[in-house]
Design a protein around this motif. Structure first.
Motif, PDB file in Angstrom:
ATOM      1  N   ASP A  98      81.712  68.893 -27.919  1.00 50.90           N
ATOM      2  CA  ASP A  98      81.251  69.437 -29.192  1.00 50.90           C
ATOM      3  C   ASP A  98      80.588  68.363 -30.050  1.00 50.90           C
ATOM      4  O   ASP A  98      79.591  68.617 -30.743  1.00 50.90           O
ATOM      5  CB  ASP A  98      82.396  70.110 -29.946  1.00 50.90           C
ATOM      6  N   VAL A  99      81.110  67.144 -29.998  1.00 48.74           N
ATOM      7  CA  VAL A  99      80.520  66.040 -30.755  1.00 48.74           C
ATOM      8  C   VAL A  99      79.157  65.665 -30.170  1.00 48.74           C
ATOM      9  O   VAL A  99      78.195  65.401 -30.901  1.00 48.74           O
ATOM     10  CB  VAL A  99      81.465  64.820 -30.758  1.00 48.74           C
ATOM     11  N   TRP A 100      79.051  65.649 -28.846  1.00 45.07           N
ATOM     12  CA  TRP A 100      77.795  65.332 -28.173  1.00 45.07           C
ATOM     13  C   TRP A 100      76.722  66.352 -28.519  1.00 45.07           C
ATOM     14  O   TRP A 100      75.580  65.996 -28.825  1.00 45.07           O
ATOM     15  CB  TRP A 100      78.034  65.286 -26.670  1.00 45.07           C
ATOM     16  N   ARG A 101      77.070  67.613 -28.495  1.00 46.89           N
ATOM     17  CA  ARG A 101      76.093  68.663 -28.791  1.00 46.89           C
ATOM     18  C   ARG A 101      75.637  68.597 -30.250  1.00 46.89           C
ATOM     19  O   ARG A 101      74.460  68.795 -30.560  1.00 46.89           O
ATOM     20  CB  ARG A 101      76.690  70.024 -28.448  1.00 46.89           C
ATOM     21  N   LYS A 102      76.571  68.298 -31.154  1.00 46.44           N
ATOM     22  CA  LYS A 102      76.208  68.192 -32.565  1.00 46.44           C
ATOM     23  C   LYS A 102      75.327  66.967 -32.802  1.00 46.44           C
ATOM     24  O   LYS A 102      74.334  67.038 -33.552  1.00 46.44           O
ATOM     25  CB  LYS A 102      77.465  68.113 -33.424  1.00 46.44           C
ATOM     26  N   PHE A 103      75.653  65.835 -32.178  1.00 46.58           N
ATOM     27  CA  PHE A 103      74.856  64.614 -32.340  1.00 46.58           C
ATOM     28  C   PHE A 103      73.407  64.849 -31.917  1.00 46.58           C
ATOM     29  O   PHE A 103      72.466  64.356 -32.560  1.00 46.58           O
ATOM     30  CB  PHE A 103      75.472  63.479 -31.513  1.00 46.58           C
ATOM     31  N   ASN A 104      73.224  65.603 -30.846  1.00 52.02           N
ATOM     32  CA  ASN A 104      71.888  65.857 -30.316  1.00 52.02           C
ATOM     33  C   ASN A 104      71.191  67.048 -30.962  1.00 52.02           C
ATOM     34  O   ASN A 104      70.076  67.402 -30.569  1.00 52.02           O
ATOM     35  CB  ASN A 104      71.959  66.047 -28.797  1.00 52.02           C
TER      36      ASN A 104
ATOM     37  N   SER B 212      80.322  65.239 -20.675  1.00 50.42           N
ATOM     38  CA  SER B 212      79.936  66.152 -21.749  1.00 50.42           C
ATOM     39  C   SER B 212      78.457  66.465 -21.582  1.00 50.42           C
ATOM     40  O   SER B 212      77.646  65.553 -21.394  1.00 50.42           O
ATOM     41  CB  SER B 212      80.179  65.523 -23.126  1.00 50.42           C
ATOM     42  N   ALA B 213      78.113  67.724 -21.645  1.00 49.50           N
ATOM     43  CA  ALA B 213      76.714  68.107 -21.428  1.00 49.50           C
ATOM     44  C   ALA B 213      76.300  69.177 -22.413  1.00 49.50           C
ATOM     45  O   ALA B 213      77.097  70.035 -22.804  1.00 49.50           O
ATOM     46  CB  ALA B 213      76.515  68.618 -20.003  1.00 49.50           C
ATOM     47  N   THR B 214      75.057  69.107 -22.805  1.00 57.62           N
ATOM     48  CA  THR B 214      74.448  70.219 -23.508  1.00 57.62           C
ATOM     49  C   THR B 214      73.234  70.647 -22.701  1.00 57.62           C
ATOM     50  O   THR B 214      72.789  69.918 -21.808  1.00 57.62           O
ATOM     51  CB  THR B 214      74.082  69.868 -24.959  1.00 57.62           C
ATOM     52  N   LYS B 215      72.716  71.827 -22.997  1.00 57.65           N
ATOM     53  CA  LYS B 215      71.596  72.330 -22.213  1.00 57.65           C
ATOM     54  C   LYS B 215      70.666  73.135 -23.110  1.00 57.65           C
ATOM     55  O   LYS B 215      71.086  73.703 -24.128  1.00 57.65           O
ATOM     56  CB  LYS B 215      72.090  73.184 -21.035  1.00 57.65           C
ATOM     57  N   VAL B 216      69.411  73.193 -22.707  1.00 57.17           N
ATOM     58  CA  VAL B 216      68.423  73.944 -23.460  1.00 57.17           C
ATOM     59  C   VAL B 216      67.276  74.285 -22.518  1.00 57.17           C
ATOM     60  O   VAL B 216      66.939  73.506 -21.629  1.00 57.17           O
ATOM     61  CB  VAL B 216      67.919  73.128 -24.676  1.00 57.17           C
ATOM     62  N   ARG B 217      66.715  75.467 -22.712  1.00 58.74           N
ATOM     63  CA  ARG B 217      65.552  75.868 -21.904  1.00 58.74           C
ATOM     64  C   ARG B 217      64.304  75.231 -22.503  1.00 58.74           C
ATOM     65  O   ARG B 217      64.045  75.337 -23.702  1.00 58.74           O
ATOM     66  CB  ARG B 217      65.413  77.388 -21.894  1.00 58.74           C
TER      67      ARG B 217
END
Length: 434
Positions: free
Chosen positions: A293-299, A158-163
């Protein structure tokens, strides 16, 4: 550091030695889910100062091409993705995933020779939920191997990303800096009487109140490993709390895990001043893992909520990263929600490229100093001999490399914990520990 060393460490565009090192490794171009649809919308990306497009063709193959049509330089972000290629809207020239021109609709039949031109393209692979591209000399391209955070095909990633609007190096320094977590993340990484790191729905628990760990470093052919050694809450006289972090040059850090998932970060330098930051939770059969989706919300990095469609954060220097001073007075240490957002505020506050000549390094910066020495040395080697760190023998398979955390007897050698121990120079390890 001198200004020359700072430039060697940070600059990635054009012929910069650090960028040339990166071109000899497989770089994360995007997440596979961003180009999941065959014949879908092309994705605009930027890698090492180059503007590119990623697309999945009719057969499911992924291409990474120069964004600009080789004919008249119109952007292929707007191209039709059809019948195994991108067709430029301007004059109908069409390119396959390898950059070959397969049709030149605007040219007379007797001059329509696609073989005479080609668009710049880069080889691609997919693994761990990512699209990877190789941007270096073709003759130096090594076999692709899956990343350390996806050691088996069934690993759940599971991954999220941001610039992030700063240079890659100050982000990487944050990832290997274990000492800062006891302060910056103290409201999210909470001391508790547990036997190891635990992940809950709202925070991470850790078995130590020690904010001043001792550090030991081990250099390897792929980068280095280090241990942050703390006093545990329980059994302090006989045990240590060990958190070992791994740096796999040039893009990847393996963060100490918890009982639910392992943690990793991957960096994609867009240019000298901006970086795409991927924060990753992954699990094998031994852990339950966490859904994307849970990982992205947690972060607090939910797509379409905390970051826009281009992965620009809603929290910026202009709005003080959404910092809540009332929450700080009530006990929250930073007033900034989300572990990565706390980091980003610090990284970007240093400026696009931090002036490291003004740093006043302390004992807690052992790993940061080791990183700077290693990568400045690597950049000089690249400039002088053309050899990139992590591409020569002895090679350690990335699937065997891992971080570690746990409370262990004081007699335990931390180098035996986790995976990837392969000392290159005992002397350099001792020097870094001193």
């Amino acid at each position: 550091m001198t200004p020359e060393e700072n430039d060697l460490l940070c600059r990635v565009e054009g012929d910069a030695p650090m960028g040339q090192i990166m071109r000899r490794h497989w770089i994360a171009a995007c997440l596979s889910e961003e180009v999941a649809e065959p014949d879908g919308k092309p994705l605009r990306i930027r890698l090492l100062g180059e503007n590119l497009v990623v697309f999945r063709d009719t057969k499911g193959r992924v291409g990474v091409l120069d964004e600009y049509c080789t004919h008249r330089r119109a952007s292929l972000v707007y191209a039709r993705n059809e019948e195994c290629g991108l067709r430029c809207l301007y004059h109908g020239w069409k390119f396959d995933v390898d950059g070959n021109v397969v049709d030149m609709a605007s040219e007379p039949v007797d001059q329509n020779d696609p073989c005479r031109v080609k668009l710049k393209s880069y080889p691609t692979r997919e693994a761990g939920g990512f699209v990877w591209a190789y941007m270096g000399p073709p003759e130096e391209m090594r076999d692709f191997e899956p990343p350390a955070f996806a050691p088996t095909p069934d690993a759940r990633v599971s991954a999220t990303k941001v610039r992030v609007r700063c240079n890659w190096a100050q982000i990487l320094e944050g990832q290997i800096d274990s000492a800062h977590s006891s302060s910056l993340h103290s409201s999210d990484m909470v001391p508790a009487q547990v036997d190891g790191a635990k992940a809950t729905d709202v925070n991470w628990l850790r078995p130590s109140t020690d904010k001043a760990p001792r550090f030991q470093i081990e250099r390897t052919s792929y980068g280095f490993r280090y241990a942050a050694i703390r006093k545990p809450i329980l059994n302090e006289a006989t045990h240590d709390y060990i958190r070992s972090t791994v740096y796999i040059a040039p893009f990847t850090a393996l963060i100490p895990p918890n009982n639910v998932h392992n943690v990793a970060t991957v960096l994609t330098p867009e240019d000298d001043n901006t970086t795409m930051f991927y924060f990753i939770a992954w699990a094998g059969a031994d852990k339950p893992g966490v859904p994307p989706d849970v990982w992205r919300k947690f972060n607090v990095l939910e797509w379409g909520v905390d970051v826009d469609k281009d992965f620009n954060s809603a929290r910026t220097v202009a709005n003080d990263y959404g910092q809540d001073r009332a929450a700080m007075k009530a006990g929250n240490f930073t007033g900034i929600p989300g572990i990565p957002n706390q980091d980003i505020a610090m990284w970007e506050s240093m400026g696009a490229i931090s002036d490291r000549t003004k740093d006043r390094i302390g004992a807690s910066d052992v790993a940061v100093v080791a990183f700077r020495r290693l990568m400045v040395e690597a950049a000089r080697t690249m400039r002088e001999s053309g050899k990139a760190i992590g591409t020569s023998e002895p090679h350690v398979a990335h699937a065997t490399i891992s971080s570690f955390e746990g409370v262990v007897p004081k007699t335990t050698n931390w180098r035996s914990l986790g995976g990837g121990s392969e000392t290159v120079s005992a002397r350099s390890a001792e020097h870094a520990t001193a």
